[in-house]
Every structure is written in C-alpha cells, then in structure tokens.
Design a protein around this motif. Sequence first.
Motif, PDB file in Angstrom:
ATOM      1  N   HIS A   1      -9.294 -15.009   1.693  1.00 29.45           N
ATOM      2  CA  HIS A   1     -10.710 -14.894   1.463  1.00 29.45           C
ATOM      3  C   HIS A   1     -10.678 -14.607  -0.001  1.00 29.45           C
ATOM      4  CE1 HIS A   1     -10.135 -13.399   5.887  1.00 29.45           C
ATOM      5  NE2 HIS A   1     -10.604 -14.660   5.987  1.00 29.45           N
ATOM      6  N   ARG A   2     -10.252 -13.840  -0.761  1.00 36.81           N
ATOM      7  CA  ARG A   2     -10.144 -13.356  -1.824  1.00 36.81           C
ATOM      8  C   ARG A   2      -9.063 -13.626  -2.832  1.00 36.81           C
ATOM      9  NH1 ARG A   2     -13.976  -8.987  -2.535  1.00 36.81           N
ATOM     10  NH2 ARG A   2     -13.275  -9.001  -4.807  1.00 36.81           N
ATOM     11  N   GLN A   3      -9.219 -13.916  -4.034  1.00 35.30           N
ATOM     12  CA  GLN A   3      -8.288 -14.356  -5.016  1.00 35.30           C
ATOM     13  C   GLN A   3      -7.906 -13.345  -6.263  1.00 35.30           C
ATOM     14  OE1 GLN A   3     -10.316 -17.029  -4.225  1.00 35.30           O
ATOM     15  NE2 GLN A   3      -8.926 -16.960  -2.114  1.00 35.30           N
ATOM     16  N   LEU A   4      -6.791 -13.185  -6.820  1.00 33.88           N
ATOM     17  CA  LEU A   4      -6.541 -12.331  -7.978  1.00 33.88           C
ATOM     18  C   LEU A   4      -7.444 -12.771  -8.935  1.00 33.88           C
ATOM     19  CD1 LEU A   4      -2.763 -11.478  -7.757  1.00 33.88           C
ATOM     20  CD2 LEU A   4      -4.666 -10.112  -6.768  1.00 33.88           C
TER      21      LEU A   4
ATOM     22  N   ARG B   1       0.877   5.877  -3.671  1.00 32.83           N
ATOM     23  CA  ARG B   1       0.113   7.210  -4.608  1.00 32.83           C
ATOM     24  C   ARG B   1      -1.342   7.147  -4.344  1.00 32.83           C
ATOM     25  NH1 ARG B   1       3.922   5.154  -8.205  1.00 32.83           N
ATOM     26  NH2 ARG B   1       2.324   4.141  -9.500  1.00 32.83           N
ATOM     27  N   GLN B   2      -2.009   5.920  -4.319  1.00 32.41           N
ATOM     28  CA  GLN B   2      -3.411   5.830  -4.334  1.00 32.41           C
ATOM     29  C   GLN B   2      -4.045   6.383  -2.680  1.00 32.41           C
ATOM     30  OE1 GLN B   2      -5.394   5.096  -6.943  1.00 32.41           O
ATOM     31  NE2 GLN B   2      -7.368   4.723  -5.922  1.00 32.41           N
ATOM     32  N   TRP B   3      -3.157   5.931  -1.880  1.00 30.61           N
ATOM     33  CA  TRP B   3      -3.682   6.051  -0.365  1.00 30.61           C
ATOM     34  C   TRP B   3      -2.484   6.782   0.445  1.00 30.61           C
ATOM     35  CZ3 TRP B   3      -5.265   1.075  -2.401  1.00 30.61           C
ATOM     36  CH2 TRP B   3      -6.614   1.165  -2.769  1.00 30.61           C
ATOM     37  N   PRO B   4      -2.248   8.033   0.183  1.00 34.15           N
ATOM     38  CA  PRO B   4      -1.002   8.534   0.818  1.00 34.15           C
ATOM     39  C   PRO B   4      -0.897   8.625   2.448  1.00 34.15           C
ATOM     40  CG  PRO B   4      -2.021  10.340  -0.350  1.00 34.15           C
ATOM     41  CD  PRO B   4      -2.591   8.877  -0.757  1.00 34.15           C
ATOM     42  N   GLU B   5      -1.973   8.496   2.751  1.00 37.03           N
ATOM     43  CA  GLU B   5      -2.271   8.604   4.357  1.00 37.03           C
ATOM     44  C   GLU B   5      -2.140   6.979   5.018  1.00 37.03           C
ATOM     45  OE1 GLU B   5      -2.110  11.226   5.970  1.00 37.03           O
ATOM     46  OE2 GLU B   5      -1.881  12.140   4.043  1.00 37.03           O
ATOM     47  N   ALA B   6      -2.273   5.970   4.156  1.00 36.20           N
ATOM     48  CA  ALA B   6      -2.537   4.535   4.665  1.00 36.20           C
ATOM     49  C   ALA B   6      -1.154   4.174   5.410  1.00 36.20           C
ATOM     50  CB  ALA B   6      -2.720   3.722   3.430  1.00 36.20           C
ATOM     51  N   ARG B   7      -1.224   3.450   6.239  1.00 33.56           N
ATOM     52  CA  ARG B   7      -0.204   2.814   6.992  1.00 33.56           C
ATOM     53  C   ARG B   7       0.179   1.625   6.179  1.00 33.56           C
ATOM     54  NH1 ARG B   7      -0.466   0.704  13.120  1.00 33.56           N
ATOM     55  NH2 ARG B   7       1.869  -0.153  13.312  1.00 33.56           N
ATOM     56  N   ILE B   8       1.344   1.213   5.659  1.00 32.61           N
ATOM     57  CA  ILE B   8       1.740  -0.091   5.189  1.00 32.61           C
ATOM     58  C   ILE B   8       2.763  -0.828   6.130  1.00 32.61           C
ATOM     59  CG2 ILE B   8       2.794  -1.140   3.165  1.00 32.61           C
ATOM     60  CD1 ILE B   8       1.801   1.284   1.578  1.00 32.61           C
ATOM     61  N   THR B   9       2.451  -2.103   6.610  1.00 34.41           N
ATOM     62  CA  THR B   9       3.509  -2.949   7.345  1.00 34.41           C
ATOM     63  C   THR B   9       3.634  -3.955   6.196  1.00 34.41           C
ATOM     64  OG1 THR B   9       2.542  -2.112   9.247  1.00 34.41           O
ATOM     65  CG2 THR B   9       3.598  -4.250   9.162  1.00 34.41           C
ATOM     66  N   TRP B  10       5.210  -4.129   6.091  1.00 38.62           N
ATOM     67  CA  TRP B  10       5.494  -5.318   5.365  1.00 38.62           C
ATOM     68  C   TRP B  10       6.113  -6.343   6.136  1.00 38.62           C
ATOM     69  CZ3 TRP B  10       8.535  -4.308   0.078  1.00 38.62           C
ATOM     70  CH2 TRP B  10       8.924  -5.515  -0.520  1.00 38.62           C
TER      71      TRP B  10
ATOM     72  N   MET C   1       1.557  -6.371  -8.941  1.00 38.39           N
ATOM     73  CA  MET C   1       1.002  -5.084  -9.366  1.00 38.39           C
ATOM     74  C   MET C   1      -0.565  -5.547  -9.418  1.00 38.39           C
ATOM     75  SD  MET C   1       1.250  -1.884  -9.352  1.00 38.39           S
ATOM     76  CE  MET C   1       3.009  -1.315 -10.093  1.00 38.39           C
ATOM     77  N   ASP C   2      -0.852  -6.894  -9.758  1.00 34.14           N
ATOM     78  CA  ASP C   2      -2.317  -7.152  -9.521  1.00 34.14           C
ATOM     79  C   ASP C   2      -3.086  -7.148  -8.211  1.00 34.14           C
ATOM     80  OD1 ASP C   2      -2.185  -8.020 -12.379  1.00 34.14           O
ATOM     81  OD2 ASP C   2      -1.913 -10.139 -12.051  1.00 34.14           O
ATOM     82  N   PHE C   3      -2.171  -7.083  -7.280  1.00 35.26           N
ATOM     83  CA  PHE C   3      -2.830  -7.120  -5.956  1.00 35.26           C
ATOM     84  C   PHE C   3      -3.355  -5.470  -5.832  1.00 35.26           C
ATOM     85  CE2 PHE C   3      -0.472 -10.728  -5.240  1.00 35.26           C
ATOM     86  CZ  PHE C   3      -1.093 -11.362  -4.306  1.00 35.26           C
ATOM     87  N   ALA C   4      -2.643  -4.602  -6.272  1.00 35.71           N
ATOM     88  CA  ALA C   4      -2.871  -3.205  -5.966  1.00 35.71           C
ATOM     89  C   ALA C   4      -4.152  -3.025  -6.911  1.00 35.71           C
ATOM     90  CB  ALA C   4      -1.647  -2.319  -6.514  1.00 35.71           C
ATOM     91  N   CYS C   5      -3.992  -3.439  -8.312  1.00 39.67           N
ATOM     92  CA  CYS C   5      -5.170  -3.370  -9.083  1.00 39.67           C
ATOM     93  C   CYS C   5      -6.500  -3.887  -8.552  1.00 39.67           C
ATOM     94  CB  CYS C   5      -5.099  -4.055 -10.435  1.00 39.67           C
ATOM     95  SG  CYS C   5      -3.418  -3.305 -11.324  1.00 39.67           S
ATOM     96  N   LEU C   6      -6.531  -4.961  -7.839  1.00 37.65           N
ATOM     97  CA  LEU C   6      -7.615  -5.667  -7.384  1.00 37.65           C
ATOM     98  C   LEU C   6      -8.219  -4.575  -6.206  1.00 37.65           C
ATOM     99  CD1 LEU C   6      -9.423  -8.028  -7.298  1.00 37.65           C
ATOM    100  CD2 LEU C   6      -8.007  -8.957  -5.258  1.00 37.65           C
ATOM    101  N   LEU C   7      -7.377  -4.034  -5.332  1.00 38.01           N
ATOM    102  CA  LEU C   7      -7.854  -2.856  -4.491  1.00 38.01           C
ATOM    103  C   LEU C   7      -8.307  -1.619  -5.098  1.00 38.01           C
ATOM    104  CD1 LEU C   7      -5.281  -3.181  -1.663  1.00 38.01           C
ATOM    105  CD2 LEU C   7      -7.371  -4.233  -1.830  1.00 38.01           C
TER     106      LEU C   7
ATOM    107  N   PRO D   1     -15.804  -8.302   1.505  1.00 40.13           N
ATOM    108  CA  PRO D   1     -15.607  -7.042   0.751  1.00 40.13           C
ATOM    109  C   PRO D   1     -14.316  -6.307   0.832  1.00 40.13           C
ATOM    110  CG  PRO D   1     -16.838  -6.513   2.690  1.00 40.13           C
ATOM    111  CD  PRO D   1     -16.874  -7.896   2.614  1.00 40.13           C
ATOM    112  N   LEU D   2     -13.818  -5.763  -0.316  1.00 42.37           N
ATOM    113  CA  LEU D   2     -12.332  -5.012  -0.123  1.00 42.37           C
ATOM    114  C   LEU D   2     -12.553  -3.674   0.417  1.00 42.37           C
ATOM    115  CD1 LEU D   2     -10.998  -6.147  -3.509  1.00 42.37           C
ATOM    116  CD2 LEU D   2     -10.265  -7.194  -1.236  1.00 42.37           C
ATOM    117  N   PRO D   3     -11.617  -3.213   1.017  1.00 41.77           N
ATOM    118  CA  PRO D   3     -11.833  -1.846   1.653  1.00 41.77           C
ATOM    119  C   PRO D   3     -11.797  -0.823   0.491  1.00 41.77           C
ATOM    120  CG  PRO D   3      -9.543  -2.602   2.240  1.00 41.77           C
ATOM    121  CD  PRO D   3     -10.250  -4.000   1.680  1.00 41.77           C
ATOM    122  N   ALA D   4     -12.476   0.003   0.696  1.00 41.40           N
ATOM    123  CA  ALA D   4     -12.474   1.206  -0.416  1.00 41.40           C
ATOM    124  C   ALA D   4     -11.663   2.291  -0.099  1.00 41.40           C
ATOM    125  CB  ALA D   4     -13.761   1.954  -0.399  1.00 41.40           C
ATOM    126  N   GLN D   5     -11.102   2.320   1.031  1.00 42.47           N
ATOM    127  CA  GLN D   5     -10.302   3.163   1.961  1.00 42.47           C
ATOM    128  C   GLN D   5      -9.509   2.823   2.876  1.00 42.47           C
ATOM    129  OE1 GLN D   5     -10.073   6.585   0.535  1.00 42.47           O
ATOM    130  NE2 GLN D   5      -8.326   7.061   1.562  1.00 42.47           N
TER     131      GLN D   5
END
Length: 358
Positions: free
Chosen positions: A127-130, A35-44, A143-149, A4-8
């Motif tokens: 585990h999951r593909q677009l 924009r969708q999850w302003p509190e999320a931590r993003i590591t690149w 952007m498809d990665f963001a849409c999948l989430l 499953p993909l995380p909802a939040q």
Amino acid sequence: MKRPLPAQPRHIGILRLSALGDVCNLVPTVRALQRQWPEARITWIIGKGEHSLLAGLSGVEFVVYDKASGLAGMRALWRELAETRFDVLLHMQQAIRASLLSLGLKAAVRVGYDRARAKDAQHWFTHRQLPPHPRAHVVESFMDFACLLGVEDTRLEWRLSVPDAAFEEARRLSAGRHYLVVSPCSSVRVRNFRNWSAAGFAAVIEHAWQQYGLVTLLTGSGTAKEREMCERIAALVPDREALVDAVGQLSLKGLLALIDEAQAVIAPDSGPVHMANALNTPVIGLYATSNLQRTGPYCWRHLAVDRYPQAVAQFLHKDVETLGWGERVRHPDAMSLIAADDVIDRLDTLLSEPRDET
C-alpha cells in the motif's frame, strides 16, 4: 489515497526470508523499532536457515517458513497466522515468492520498496512505498522502513544471541589459539563468480602464520564444492600447523561464536562478512563481482579489497558511476583482479592497529 501509517504500532510484522547476510543487516532496523516502541510486538517471518542463525534475538517472535515447502508451506503459515493482524507489515523481500506469501497475511497497511529498488513488481503487493534512496547500502535500505514509520534514532545495534553451547562448539576447534576465520566460498548460485582463488587464500594463510603466529580456521557448510576448495587451499599451505579444516563442523550459532572470538575474518561477498560486521569482528571483504558500497560489510568497508570498479571497466566496458546500483559483474575472471598482496596488505594494516572493542 495512501493508507495511513500507524502512529503507535502495537504489532509490527516483518517479512524477510533470506539470506544469511541480509537478515544480519536487518537486525539494526529491528533494534531501532524496539527503541522507538518498546511495548510493540514484533513478529518476523523468516526462512528456516536464517532462523537458526538469529534464533533467540531478544524481543522478536519468529514465524519460520521453509522455502523448500512451496505452496503447502505457505498455506500452513497462513493458517498459523490466521488470527493475527499486523498494524503494519514491512515487506522487505524483493521476490515474487515473498510477495505471494504476503497475500495470506492480514495487515492494516503494507510497506514495500520504492520502484527503483523493488524487484518482481513488489509495488503491486504493497500500500505504501519507501521514498527514493539512490545508492543506498542494504543496511540503509532496511533502516528506511523504520524511518518511514517515524523512527529518528537510527544508530546501529545488533546484540545477536550466541549461547554458551555455541562458544563451547567453537572452542573445541580453536583450542585456545589465536586465529583467523577464512570462509572461502559464497553460496552456490548460477553464474555466481564471487569466489577468490585457492592460491590467493593459501598465500594469505601462510603469511598470517609466519608473521603473526595466527592459525587459520577454514569454514563452510560442507558442500562438495566447498570441500574441494578447502582441499585445494590446504594442499598449497606448506605448514600444516597453520590451518584447521572446520568445514561442515559448525552450526550457524557455532560459526557466530567462532567469528566473535576471531582476530579477523576474510571472505568474499557472503554471509560470514555480515556476521562478522554484526559482531564487530574486523573483516576483510573480497569484492570484484558485486558493489562493495551496496553489499559490503557496512562498518568495515574501509578494510575491503575492492576491485569492483576495475571489473566493471574491464568486463562490462562501462563506468561504475553510470552503472545500475545493484548490477553484478558475472564474469569468471573478475575475482582474479584481487592479488594476494592486496589482501596481505589489508591484514597487515588491521593487525598493526589496536582493535576497538566497543
């Protein structure tokens, strides 16, 4: 059963090491996630040179992997992230090196490309593909990665970080003049025939000077091939005041600043066309060996000189509509299908229209 993909998601990992143009094209996806999850931590997880371009991107933690460090560098990165667990890892690099690097990262679910877009058996490492997205531009594929989430707001936003020191660096070269940026060379790769002719560039540079009083700043990283190309161009430009040789004289941040204040950029399929696109600087892309609709400067494709369909017909003896979406024309004469008048016409069109600064 699909994981499953995380909802939040609380911690999103992004794995994309290269290249300069591609990491620019990925930034709108990062902004959409923020924009969708302003509190999320993003590591690149990113390549060394690419990090020097994007350093300071707001809301992003970078972990740098030097691609030249090989397995030792991978192990060092795994140790650095040993205590990190991502809610989701977006595996956005279709290369076996990146897939091997991903093995040492902890993630609840790993997302990769669908089989049509994946390379080097990337689907074995996720585990999951677009879902399929035929004929997608690189910007759209990211952007498809963001849409999948579950992201719905996919408007394009960059907001790159360009420090004051970078503008000072650029202004030392531009010296208050109105100018074009010409970056004549793409990266050095085997059977990479993306570069246009020195004579073509010289004709465009002379036209910009004579008709509009625009100085051209020649840019590049300073390799021997780039130095040779720029010397050939300079030798063909009659008026020495029309040209400033800035090859090897700018950091990547300095190049961003120079592009940001340029009237326009002219370049083949290479990093600078995507830097210009990210900064909303008009760019005339020169395309014959690669598909403009897949890899062109996304918001400025209408200004490009596109001879890819003709090159496909002449050198591959195929129809562009039936060709594989990412296939290149690897022929040394392909770029000769672009005439100087084609580029001059695009430049005249651009300079005759008011620039949208939004």
